[in-house]
Design an enzyme around this catalytic site. Structure first.
Site, PDB file in Angstrom:
ATOM      1  N   LYS A   1       0.880  -1.168   0.000  1.00 16.18           N
ATOM      2  CA  LYS A   1       0.000   0.000   0.000  1.00 16.18           C
ATOM      3  C   LYS A   1       0.917   1.217   0.000  1.00 16.18           C
ATOM      4  O   LYS A   1       1.656   1.453   0.956  1.00 16.18           O
ATOM      5  CB  LYS A   1      -0.906  -0.002   1.230  1.00 16.18           C
ATOM      6  CG  LYS A   1      -1.805   1.214   1.254  1.00 16.18           C
ATOM      7  CD  LYS A   1      -2.919   1.093   2.281  1.00 16.18           C
ATOM      8  CE  LYS A   1      -3.819   2.292   2.190  1.00 16.18           C
ATOM      9  NZ  LYS A   1      -3.854   3.092   3.412  1.00 16.18           N
TER      10      LYS A   1
ATOM     11  N   ALA B   1      -9.819   5.892   4.043  1.00 14.54           N
ATOM     12  CA  ALA B   1      -9.619   7.073   4.880  1.00 14.54           C
ATOM     13  C   ALA B   1     -10.887   7.912   5.054  1.00 14.54           C
ATOM     14  O   ALA B   1     -11.547   8.270   4.089  1.00 14.54           O
ATOM     15  CB  ALA B   1      -8.507   7.965   4.362  1.00 14.54           C
ATOM     16  N   GLY B   2     -11.188   8.200   6.294  1.00  9.62           N
ATOM     17  CA  GLY B   2     -12.255   9.138   6.618  1.00  9.62           C
ATOM     18  C   GLY B   2     -13.616   8.518   6.850  1.00  9.62           C
ATOM     19  O   GLY B   2     -14.555   9.208   7.241  1.00  9.62           O
TER      20      GLY B   2
ATOM     21  N   ASN C   1      -9.816   2.054   9.533  1.00  8.62           N
ATOM     22  CA  ASN C   1      -8.928   1.857  10.678  1.00  8.62           C
ATOM     23  C   ASN C   1      -9.424   2.604  11.905  1.00  8.62           C
ATOM     24  O   ASN C   1      -9.985   2.029  12.819  1.00  8.62           O
ATOM     25  CB  ASN C   1      -7.498   2.280  10.313  1.00  8.62           C
ATOM     26  CG  ASN C   1      -6.508   2.002  11.439  1.00  8.62           C
ATOM     27  OD1 ASN C   1      -6.862   1.543  12.519  1.00  8.62           O
ATOM     28  ND2 ASN C   1      -5.261   2.271  11.208  1.00  8.62           N
TER      29      ASN C   1
END
Lengths: 257, 377
Positions: A98, A185-186, A207
């Site tokens: 990644k 993300a987010g 995450n």
């Protein structure tokens, strides 16, 4: 129903990827991973001794069940990311990566120029590259031309839990994609993940929303269900959303004979 | 480019400022509540309100918010590091430091071999982040010495930082290329008059050169820029405002580096007369200071050393700390032989393993490695 996600020739049943930072213990992390049903787990190379099987974090991840996706979190330019990737590969043989190039340590927004540069080098060297990018359709296409395995546009700044702030750009990325699109993300709540999947994203990565939840294990399971529901809804083909009730042909009604 | 000295002077934070102190004193509960509701980052007004005496009544609320922000941004983890004192040769005569040139002790510097032996013990304890500390004497801790030492330490540590004298940019570039990625350099006091009083001779008398140190390090590429002031030398509220302004400046201009705050509070030390320090603060005020900064800077590192005692450390670790030292020795050679003079008395003598256990009990994962040597050189 055969609905596998395929990345670089590898099949996945789960469309939820899990990040491993921020957990209050490796035990809770392992339990959350289990409860999420994921098959792909990303680990920051900066956090682990990648070549040490006894590393506390790595030891907690069952490599037979989960594909380990090392990430270059912390790299601020292409050189650093490439160096880190090469060392990790030399030590472990892992070619999945990644790619994260985030020069600003506060918002951790990805650098498009350096990410593209690093991706071009790493793809040529045989890495399977999954780049973390801003929701920029042109960049996503250029990366696909370079041979990346997925594109991973952000929904909103990492760790912000704001949800799909970049929705209209991600729609374009999905419409134009020749590789799986993983929204990264987010995503702060399962409903955000479901929304991304309903739009046609191929997978999502979560995450903070799990790690920082009061009960990470339960939250991981909630995300699992949301991702499945969102995917199923996408496949089912939702009815069109309309802002107002259909008028009965006020403009063309006169054509009726 | 903007000049930080001018910014400080314009706001009136580089000297005792009766007007500002008066404004802080006159802060009302309504001002504090407004600051608490303000979800944007830093502005001077907001921090002024949060540091005010009026905010004391809101301390629990501030701590709750600070904890929530810290967990959101950094997760349920705390990163561990250890200092390694390599030399107590110093050309300065700071009256608050045991290493001052007038001290009655024979200074010494570890050889590379001795330093590596000490570092081996730290690596054995689990540390992967190391902070090299020295007195301020370039003759003994040269750029070459640090470069050679860094090359050795890279074999066992994933991050190396320095807390030494202010150096020039060319030297910082060499140090960064050698694999040293972090720096801490405290201004001691941003108040020019107080600064002059405590630093009468030696290179440290140069306020401006010290003030611009982090900028030289930032230009050289350093990833972590640590700032702080010595708590006890000047009014803490004014100093916190000046430090916050410094952080704001560094974050804007050195946007690829992360700023960290440290809170060195005066500690008893040999050859040091504590009576001269008028501005000691209470634990409660220190917590106010830390939490006020967290409410303004959600992503800054907040660092805690063993200057503070175990009980205080255990409690603030849960609120807003992101990096903590443990088992520290503040004398060179201290990890192998504890006989040399300490820079200050350590207030929390627990071993790294004990501190790690405490963090786990508090629901925090102790992180020993959160960097990689591959990022540098």
């Amino acid at each position: 129903m055969n609905d596998k996600l395929i990345i670089a020739g590898k099949e996945f049943d789960s469309r939820l990827f899990i990040g491993t930072g921020k957990f209050s213990s490796n035990k809770i992390m392992a339990d959350a991973i289990e409860s999420s049903g994921t098959q792909m787990v990303t680990v920051a190379l900066r956090r682990v001794d990648i070549d040490n099987p006894n590393d506390n974090m790595l030891a907690a991840i069952d490599r037979k069940k989960y594909l380990l996706l090392p990430n270059t979190s912390g790299a601020r330019n292409a050189d650093e990311a490439v160096r880190l990737a090469r060392l990790a590969r030399a030590a472990t043989g892992i070619i999945w990566l990644k790619l994260e190039v985030t020069p600003d340590p506060y918002y951790l927004l990805p650098d498009p120029i350096e990410t593209l540069k690093a991706a071009e080098i790493l793809v040529k060297e045989g890495f399977i590259v999954l780049p973390y990018i801003n929701a920029d359709p042109v960049l996503a296409k250029k990366l696909q031309d370079a041979g990346v395995a997925t594109v991973m546009p952000l929904a909103s700044p990492i760790g912000s839990n704001q949800g799909l702030k970049t929705k209209s750009a991600i729609e374009i990325i999905i419409a134009q994609a020749t590789v799986p699109v993983v929204v990264d993300a987010g995503l702060g709540m399962p409903s955000h993940a479901a929304e991304a999947m309903e739009m046609g994203a191929d997978a999502v990565l979560v995450n903070t929303a799990i790690a920082a939840a009061k009960n990470p294990v339960q939250m991981a399971n909630a995300f699992k269900k949301a991702v499945q529901a969102g995917r199923q809804a996408f496949l089912a083909g939702g009815a069109e959303v309309k802002r107002q009730a259909d008028a009965s042909s006020p403009l063309t009604g006169f054509l009726r004979e | 480019m903007e000049n930080f000295q001018n910014i400080l002077a314009q706001i009136g934070l580089d000297r005792y400022n009766a007007e500002l102190i008066d404004a802080i004193e006159k802060t009302t509960p309504a001002d504090v509540e407004k600051a608490l509701a303000d979800k944007t980052g830093y502005n001077l007004q907001k921090l002024t309100a949060l540091l005010s005496p009026a905010a004391d009544k809101y301390l629990e609320q501030m701590a709750q918010k600070a904890q929530q922000i810290t967990r959101q941004r950094f997760g349920n983890i705390i990163q561990l590091y250890a200092p390694l004192y390599v030399s107590n040769f110093c050309v300065n005569s700071c009256p608050y430091c045991a290493f001052n040139i007038k001290g009655k002790f024979t200074p010494s510097r570890l050889t590379i071999e001795q330093a590596c032996k000490e570092a081996d013990i730290l690596a054995e304890m689990g540390f992967r982040h190391i902070l090299l500390v020295s007195g301020e004497d370039k003759k003994f801790v040269t750029t070459d010495y640090l470069t050679v030492l860094a090359a050795e330490l890279r074999k066992k540590f994933s991050s190396i930082s320095i807390e030494i004298y202010p150096a020039n940019q060319a030297d910082y570039e060499k140090l960064f290329a050698a694999g040293i990625d972090g720096i801490a350099l405290y201004q001691e006091t941003y108040d020019r008059d107080d600064y002059k009083k405590f630093h009468t001779a030696g290179p440290k008398a140069d306020y401006e050169y010290r003030l611009e140190t982090l900028e030289r390090a930032g230009n050289a590429g350093f990833r972590s820029l640590g700032i702080g002031f010595l708590i006890g030398l000047s009014d803490w509220r004014m100093q916190t405002l000046a430090m916050a302004q410094h952080a704001d400046f560094l974050m804007k201009h050195y946007w690829q580096s992360r700023v960290s705050f440290s809170f060195p509070r005066m500690r008893p030390a040999e050859n040091v007369n504590r009576d001269m320090f008028r501005y000691m603060i209470t634990d409660r005020q220190l917590v106010q200071m830390m939490t006020a900064l967290r409410l303004c800077f959600s992503d800054a590192e907040i660092v805690l050393s063993t200057r503070e005692n175990a009980q205080f450390r255990d409690n603030v670790s849960k609120i807003c700390i992101t990096r903590i030292s443990a088992g520290s020795k503040t004398n060179q050679g201290g990890y192998t032989d504890d006989s040399a003079i300490e820079q200050f008395e350590v207030a929390d003598a627990r071993s790294p393993a004990e501190v790690s256990r405490m963090l786990k009990q508090a629901g925090l994962e102790p992180v020993w490695k959160d960097w990689d040597i591959a990022f540098t050189g």
